[in-house]
Scaffold this motif. Structure first.
Motif, PDB file in Angstrom:
ATOM      1  N   UNK A   4       0.995  -1.265   0.078  1.00 22.98           N
ATOM      2  CA  UNK A   4      -0.062  -0.003   0.043  1.00 22.98           C
ATOM      3  C   UNK A   4       0.776   1.348  -0.021  1.00 22.98           C
ATOM      4  N   UNK A   5       0.629   2.151  -0.862  1.00 22.45           N
ATOM      5  CA  UNK A   5       1.610   3.476  -0.982  1.00 22.45           C
ATOM      6  C   UNK A   5       1.351   4.186   0.358  1.00 22.45           C
ATOM      7  N   UNK A   6       2.394   4.813   0.729  1.00 26.20           N
ATOM      8  CA  UNK A   6       2.633   5.532   2.105  1.00 26.20           C
ATOM      9  C   UNK A   6       1.165   6.503   2.292  1.00 26.20           C
ATOM     10  N   UNK A   7       1.068   7.156   1.262  1.00 32.88           N
ATOM     11  CA  UNK A   7      -0.094   8.398   1.488  1.00 32.88           C
ATOM     12  C   UNK A   7      -1.429   7.619   1.627  1.00 32.88           C
ATOM     13  N   UNK A   8      -1.504   6.636   0.745  1.00 32.26           N
ATOM     14  CA  UNK A   8      -2.828   5.766   1.078  1.00 32.26           C
ATOM     15  C   UNK A   8      -2.936   5.094   2.374  1.00 32.26           C
ATOM     16  N   UNK A   9      -1.893   4.582   2.873  1.00 34.36           N
ATOM     17  CA  UNK A   9      -1.985   3.985   4.225  1.00 34.36           C
ATOM     18  C   UNK A   9      -2.283   4.950   5.299  1.00 34.36           C
ATOM     19  N   UNK A  10      -1.502   6.211   5.056  1.00 33.13           N
ATOM     20  CA  UNK A  10      -1.813   7.283   6.100  1.00 33.13           C
ATOM     21  C   UNK A  10      -3.084   7.671   6.064  1.00 33.13           C
ATOM     22  N   UNK A  11      -3.771   7.733   4.826  1.00 36.11           N
ATOM     23  CA  UNK A  11      -5.089   8.296   4.721  1.00 36.11           C
ATOM     24  C   UNK A  11      -6.247   7.270   5.298  1.00 36.11           C
ATOM     25  N   UNK A  12      -5.771   5.905   5.236  1.00 33.54           N
ATOM     26  CA  UNK A  12      -6.777   4.896   5.635  1.00 33.54           C
ATOM     27  C   UNK A  12      -6.721   4.970   7.185  1.00 33.54           C
ATOM     28  N   UNK A  13      -5.521   4.959   7.650  1.00 29.99           N
ATOM     29  CA  UNK A  13      -5.127   5.125   9.319  1.00 29.99           C
ATOM     30  C   UNK A  13      -6.043   6.204   9.754  1.00 29.99           C
ATOM     31  N   UNK A 137       4.521  10.507  11.984  1.00 27.55           N
ATOM     32  CA  UNK A 137       3.280  11.411  12.544  1.00 27.55           C
ATOM     33  C   UNK A 137       2.048  10.560  12.025  1.00 27.55           C
ATOM     34  N   UNK A 138       2.051   9.177  12.331  1.00 24.37           N
ATOM     35  CA  UNK A 138       0.920   8.427  12.279  1.00 24.37           C
ATOM     36  C   UNK A 138       0.477   8.287  13.525  1.00 24.37           C
ATOM     37  N   UNK A 139      -0.949   8.247  14.126  1.00 25.30           N
ATOM     38  CA  UNK A 139      -1.294   8.241  15.448  1.00 25.30           C
ATOM     39  C   UNK A 139      -1.281   6.614  15.741  1.00 25.30           C
ATOM     40  N   UNK A 140      -0.828   6.459  17.039  1.00 23.35           N
ATOM     41  CA  UNK A 140      -0.738   5.237  17.812  1.00 23.35           C
ATOM     42  C   UNK A 140      -1.640   5.540  18.968  1.00 23.35           C
ATOM     43  N   UNK A 141      -2.461   4.510  19.368  1.00 25.96           N
ATOM     44  CA  UNK A 141      -3.385   4.468  20.565  1.00 25.96           C
ATOM     45  C   UNK A 141      -2.817   3.660  21.719  1.00 25.96           C
ATOM     46  N   UNK A 142      -3.235   3.916  22.766  1.00 21.48           N
ATOM     47  CA  UNK A 142      -3.159   3.180  23.902  1.00 21.48           C
ATOM     48  C   UNK A 142      -4.397   2.418  24.077  1.00 21.48           C
TER      49      UNK A 142
END
Length: 360
Positions: A4-13, A137-142
């Protein structure tokens, strides 16, 4: 399998995060829905996840008994606190004055709050997601849900506490505030100062309670209940149930904080390390996710009086000298809290005085 292209993965997340937050169901809601695979934003980088623990653990968290504190034992107790503060930054207390039934009711109150239907608790949740960011800069949740109650200058506003756990929180808070005063005296004496010293500088007059509910996790090896961090405040008093999962970093080894019946866990934060010029350590700690649960905890964080939040705190003049010069720059608590929050958002693996460039 196609990459998955990085931009598409980021958008999905980001889309997943937004949908989850808008749903308001919290982590418990995910579990109740029968989720067996974690959403991508709960999956932490491999290098930040706990490694399998060794069975030959060398260390044990200091356990201090406050029984007969007002007798000749006080000198021994102060010495134990000094040793724990200088070498660990964390210790456990028994015979601390908080009745066990009151502690049990507090745990039960947090449990009852989180077991309510979503519609009844949504407005009270401190955040439906404890969110940080990785270096990309991708979100990580606890893996937890949280409820927060603020007590500026130790004033208890009953209307700011959910009805279902109000009585339990108010009763527990009264005892914890008394214990905080005791710890303020003992910590002052452990620093070689008069027992009322820390009280006189009003560094622990405001209280912030945050309770966490950590549901059983279907893939605990992929996520964290709480990332590695130090507390930004002066002092923390923690109540935890019997599930376990809290760990503290000591001599580069992660050590389990045991669930000692009737105990409370005490740790110092960054600002205490700052004013003691490094004499007392801020304990770096984390919470690992577990396949059993829910784990419940309630942490009281103590910070300066409201009127003092913009006043600078630096190494205490009584603790510095020509031979022991100040190693940290003065800073106000409000500015430090803002820097600490920003640092956590930049990098989930760092926070603390050294990372925030407060050293001279």
């Amino acid at each position: 399998m196609a990459t998955i292209p990085p931009a598409e993965y980021e958008s999905r997340v980001l889309k997943e995060v937004n949908e989850f937050m808008e749903s308001g169901i919290g982590v418990k809601g995910l579990v109740d829905s029968g989720v067996s695979k974690l959403p991508s934003f709960f999956v932490h980088p491999l290098e930040q996840l706990p490694k399998p623990s060794s069975e030959d653990v060398q260390f044990r968290i200091p356990l201090i008994d406050l029984k007969e504190m007002e007798t000749s034992r006080r000198v021994e107790i102060v010495s134990q606190i000094r040793d724990a503060a200088e070498n660990w930054g964390i210790f456990q207390l028994v015979n601390h004055g908080v009745p066990i039934p009151v502690m049990d009711q507090m745990i039960d109150g947090v449990h009852q709050f989180n077991e309510q239907p979503v519609e009844l608790k949504k407005e009270w949740l401190a955040a439906h997601l404890s969110l940080h960011y990785n270096l990309n800069r991708l979100p990580l949740a606890a893996w937890r849900d949280s409820l927060a109650c603020n007590f500026p200058d130790e004033k208890i506003d009953e209307e700011a506490i959910p009805q279902i756990c109000r009585k339990a929180i108010i009763e527990y808070t009264k005892y914890v505030l008394q214990l905080k005063d005791t710890l303020s005296e003992l910590s002052s004496e452990a620093l070689g100062l008069k027992s009322n010293y820390l009280e006189s500088i009003k560094c622990m007059k405001s209280a912030y309670l945050i309770s966490h509910y950590y549901p059983a996790c279907p893939q605990p090896e992929l996520t964290m209940g709480s990332i590695s961090h130090t507390d930004s405040t002066f002092l923390t008093i923690l109540l935890q149930d019997s599930i376990g999962g809290l760990q503290v970093l000591h001599q580069n080894q992660w050590v389990d904080v045991p669930c000692v019946p009737g105990s409370l866990t005490i740790n110092y934060g960054d600002l205490m390390q700052l004013i003691t010029n490094g004499k007392f350590k801020a304990a770096r700690h984390r919470v690992v996710a577990k396949s059993v649960g829910p784990r419940i905890s309630a942490a009281f964080f103590f910070s300066p009086a409201v009127a003092m939040c913009n006043e600078s705190y630096g190494p205490l003049k009584e603790l510095v000298s020509k031979e022991n010069p100040p190693i940290f720059k003065p800073i106000s608590s409000s500015e430090y809290f803002a820097r600490h929050r920003t640092q956590l958002d930049k990098d989930t693996n760092t926070s603390g005085l050294s990372e925030l460039m407060l050293s001279y």
